[in-house]
Design an enzyme around this catalytic site. Sequence first.
Site, PDB file in Angstrom:
ATOM      1  N   PRO A 238       2.429  11.464   6.877  1.00 23.70           N
ATOM      2  CA  PRO A 238       3.143  10.547   7.779  1.00 23.70           C
ATOM      3  C   PRO A 238       2.924  10.919   9.242  1.00 23.70           C
ATOM      4  O   PRO A 238       2.880  12.092   9.612  1.00 23.70           O
ATOM      5  CB  PRO A 238       4.612  10.726   7.372  1.00 23.70           C
ATOM      6  CG  PRO A 238       4.580  11.305   5.998  1.00 23.70           C
ATOM      7  CD  PRO A 238       3.334  12.128   5.923  1.00 23.70           C
ATOM      8  N   GLY A 239       2.797   9.901  10.077  1.00 27.53           N
ATOM      9  CA  GLY A 239       2.708  10.109  11.508  1.00 27.53           C
ATOM     10  C   GLY A 239       1.341  10.438  12.038  1.00 27.53           C
ATOM     11  O   GLY A 239       1.197  10.753  13.229  1.00 27.53           O
ATOM     12  N   GLY A 241      -1.288   8.401  12.269  1.00 23.67           N
ATOM     13  CA  GLY A 241      -1.925   7.301  12.980  1.00 23.67           C
ATOM     14  C   GLY A 241      -2.574   6.259  12.106  1.00 23.67           C
ATOM     15  O   GLY A 241      -3.461   5.531  12.575  1.00 23.67           O
ATOM     16  N   THR A 243      -1.169   3.442  10.712  1.00 26.09           N
ATOM     17  CA  THR A 243      -0.794   2.115  11.196  1.00 26.09           C
ATOM     18  C   THR A 243      -1.353   1.860  12.587  1.00 26.09           C
ATOM     19  O   THR A 243      -1.699   0.719  12.927  1.00 26.09           O
ATOM     20  CB  THR A 243       0.742   1.988  11.201  1.00 26.09           C
ATOM     21  OG1 THR A 243       1.253   2.315   9.897  1.00 26.09           O
ATOM     22  CG2 THR A 243       1.172   0.577  11.549  1.00 26.09           C
ATOM     23  N   HIS A 460      17.872  40.818  11.602  1.00 28.93           N
ATOM     24  CA  HIS A 460      17.155  39.960  10.656  1.00 28.93           C
ATOM     25  C   HIS A 460      15.889  39.387  11.312  1.00 28.93           C
ATOM     26  O   HIS A 460      14.783  39.479  10.749  1.00 28.93           O
ATOM     27  CB  HIS A 460      18.078  38.830  10.194  1.00 28.93           C
ATOM     28  CG  HIS A 460      17.452  37.884   9.224  1.00 28.93           C
ATOM     29  ND1 HIS A 460      17.703  37.920   7.881  1.00 28.93           N
ATOM     30  CD2 HIS A 460      16.565  36.851   9.394  1.00 28.93           C
ATOM     31  CE1 HIS A 460      17.007  36.967   7.269  1.00 28.93           C
ATOM     32  NE2 HIS A 460      16.315  36.300   8.176  1.00 28.93           N
ATOM     33  N   GLU A 461      16.041  38.796  12.500  1.00 27.92           N
ATOM     34  CA  GLU A 461      14.886  38.222  13.186  1.00 27.92           C
ATOM     35  C   GLU A 461      13.917  39.304  13.661  1.00 27.92           C
ATOM     36  O   GLU A 461      12.698  39.091  13.683  1.00 27.92           O
ATOM     37  CB  GLU A 461      15.353  37.373  14.372  1.00 27.92           C
ATOM     38  CG  GLU A 461      16.245  36.192  13.994  1.00 27.92           C
ATOM     39  CD  GLU A 461      15.578  35.243  13.021  1.00 27.92           C
ATOM     40  OE1 GLU A 461      14.336  35.128  13.054  1.00 27.92           O
ATOM     41  OE2 GLU A 461      16.295  34.615  12.217  1.00 27.92           O
ATOM     42  N   HIS A 464      11.585  40.081  10.794  1.00 21.10           N
ATOM     43  CA  HIS A 464      10.488  39.111  10.708  1.00 21.10           C
ATOM     44  C   HIS A 464       9.411  39.411  11.735  1.00 21.10           C
ATOM     45  O   HIS A 464       8.204  39.429  11.424  1.00 21.10           O
ATOM     46  CB  HIS A 464      11.027  37.694  10.944  1.00 21.10           C
ATOM     47  CG  HIS A 464      11.821  37.145   9.806  1.00 21.10           C
ATOM     48  ND1 HIS A 464      11.372  37.134   8.510  1.00 21.10           N
ATOM     49  CD2 HIS A 464      13.049  36.547   9.775  1.00 21.10           C
ATOM     50  CE1 HIS A 464      12.280  36.566   7.725  1.00 21.10           C
ATOM     51  NE2 HIS A 464      13.315  36.204   8.479  1.00 21.10           N
ATOM     52  N   ASP A 535      14.005  31.601   3.844  1.00 23.38           N
ATOM     53  CA  ASP A 535      12.888  32.537   3.683  1.00 23.38           C
ATOM     54  C   ASP A 535      12.513  32.687   2.221  1.00 23.38           C
ATOM     55  O   ASP A 535      11.329  32.643   1.851  1.00 23.38           O
ATOM     56  CB  ASP A 535      13.254  33.905   4.269  1.00 23.38           C
ATOM     57  CG  ASP A 535      13.612  33.822   5.738  1.00 23.38           C
ATOM     58  OD1 ASP A 535      13.088  32.933   6.413  1.00 23.38           O
ATOM     59  OD2 ASP A 535      14.414  34.656   6.203  1.00 23.38           O
TER      60      ASP A 535
END
Length: 654
Positions: A238-239, A241, A243, A460-461, A464, A535
């Site tokens: 979707p999206g 291009g 159409t 936590h971040e 990552h 996650d």
Amino acid sequence: MADKNNPQPRIRPPKMNFGFTWFYILLIIGIGFMLFGQRGANPQKIEWAEVESMIKAGDVKEINFVRNDYQGRVTVRPDRIEKYADKFGGQVPVRSPHFVFMTSSKFDPETVFGALNAELPADGQVKIIMENDSKVWTEILEILIFPILLILMWVFMFRGMGKNSGVGPGGPGGVFNVGKAQGKLADKNQVKVTFKDVAGLYGAKEEVMEIVDFLKNPTKYTALGAKIPKGALLVGPPGTGKTLLAKAVAGEADVPFFSISGSDFVEMFVGVGASRVRDLFRQAKEKAPCIVFIDEIDAVGRARGKNAGFSGNDERENTLNQLLTEMDGFGTNSGVIILAATNRADILDKALMRAGRFDRQIYVELPEVNEREEIFKVHLRGLKVSKDFDIKLMAKHTPGFSGADIANVCNEAALTAARKNKPEIDTQDFLDAVDRIIGGLERKENTIMTAAEKRTTAYHEAGHAVVGWLLPEADPVLKVSIIPRGKALGLTWNLPAERKNWSKSYMMDEMCSLMGGRAAEMIINGEPSTGALSDFERLTNMAYAMVQYYGMSEKIGPLSFYDSTGSRGYELVKPYSEKTAELMDQEVRTIIDEVRDRTDRILREHDAAFREVAELLLEKEVIMAEDLERILGPKVKPEQVPPAEVPTEDMNHE
């Protein structure tokens, strides 16, 4: 539209629905007619003998006798009405007539009433009114007024529905033309989109332009014996291009262009879908050469026998059968080219996909970095952007974005700059727009998280970010934030590489990066939290894909149970045994355990740096890749593996 002398816009009064207005007027007239037509009292029936005695007693004021109805209505004198109150349940009637009597055809009213009045004094005589009843049509109208109102209500209701759906009187086709096609013939003067407005999509645009070129210069191809493709199917996410490409074809081609949605064929009435297909192709043949564009064709082109909840002969399948016949049947469709678009090509019927119907399948993929740069240039035409804006940086910063996503980024950047009262849109506004689209609206309320939750989110971040930075195949970290966005309390932005093929080492490093948040929580708090839900969802899907689809498990071997055709979508039997299913579960468990142990080992080996990143995140709330490089050193890059040497002798020689 605002007046030049008056800056305030002119407020237009709301449009009235005159159909329903007339209906309400008729309803009020009908109700009033019925009420006022019966405004007289409900007279009591009595015999002629009683009327005769009332006349002789001087109690009657007036008698209205209808000759052709043999019926008389008696009005009692006002000063004598209380005498007959018991006949009305003890209440004195106010309205007249008060009594009604019936006679036979032998009754001579002139003679009888004349004789009775002759016996009375002059001031006590009864006023006699003789007439013939002429209210036959009024009684008929009273009987028919309610059915007429119901019919009018049905007509007006379905007229409003028919304007939108084509069903019912007053609609585009009326109730008898419900099977007419709903396709719209594009007006070339109104379609302003051309191929210059379609950025990127190199291969797809070239194939579509070739179709337009054939229609403009047919002799160039027919001189060599070539034939134009009967149909082209635009397939892609979707999206991207699809159409937009069709709109460009409508703007460039010098032939009639019909556009219709796949859902326009599907109707609740039996046989309507097939009738609309026939009518669409009839109109197209009359205007040939022409192009017919069917958007979202999967609404009607779903594989037969796969419509859950329907029988094998439902209306959608009948519509598809008619579409197949019209596209390539005994009838000729010379000069009619079918363009269709879908993002679910896997569920389309195989008969629809074959050559002769859709000769070409044009894949419209997500744009690469160079294509995204061109798309940005298209959507920046009407924006007031600062001179130092870096388009290449934004193209690299938006991997995986479709053309529609980039258009949304440009619009959000303009809204962000306007919200901050900036005269121009700068790079930071675009970066903020990307963050908002990916993570959601930023929430800076201090009460959204407690101190303990904020500390857990920071570590936590940081888990990552540190694991992703130290693993060579993992995507590089761009930014880390603990400012809540949407439903997330914190986010780690990665900048994935433009790769089409994923290696096993890349997938393992990515899973370790996903596991970094939970591993960090276990090191700091000694217990897990619910923050790793998304996650683990991605981690589990990736692990099962390695085992079930990509053949990356030694025990399962190079087998794939992936169904690219969708033919097993509704089957209840799995293509593997229960023993194989248990073995796959064990292999996934082995992979997850290996990822968890490896992630925990990386964080414990770099414990000091890991804690420093988390504390810096608590202090600044947002840290960039430069901060990680200062603490952890340069991003670890994958080793360059030399290509394997190929033996010169025959590979089958033993």
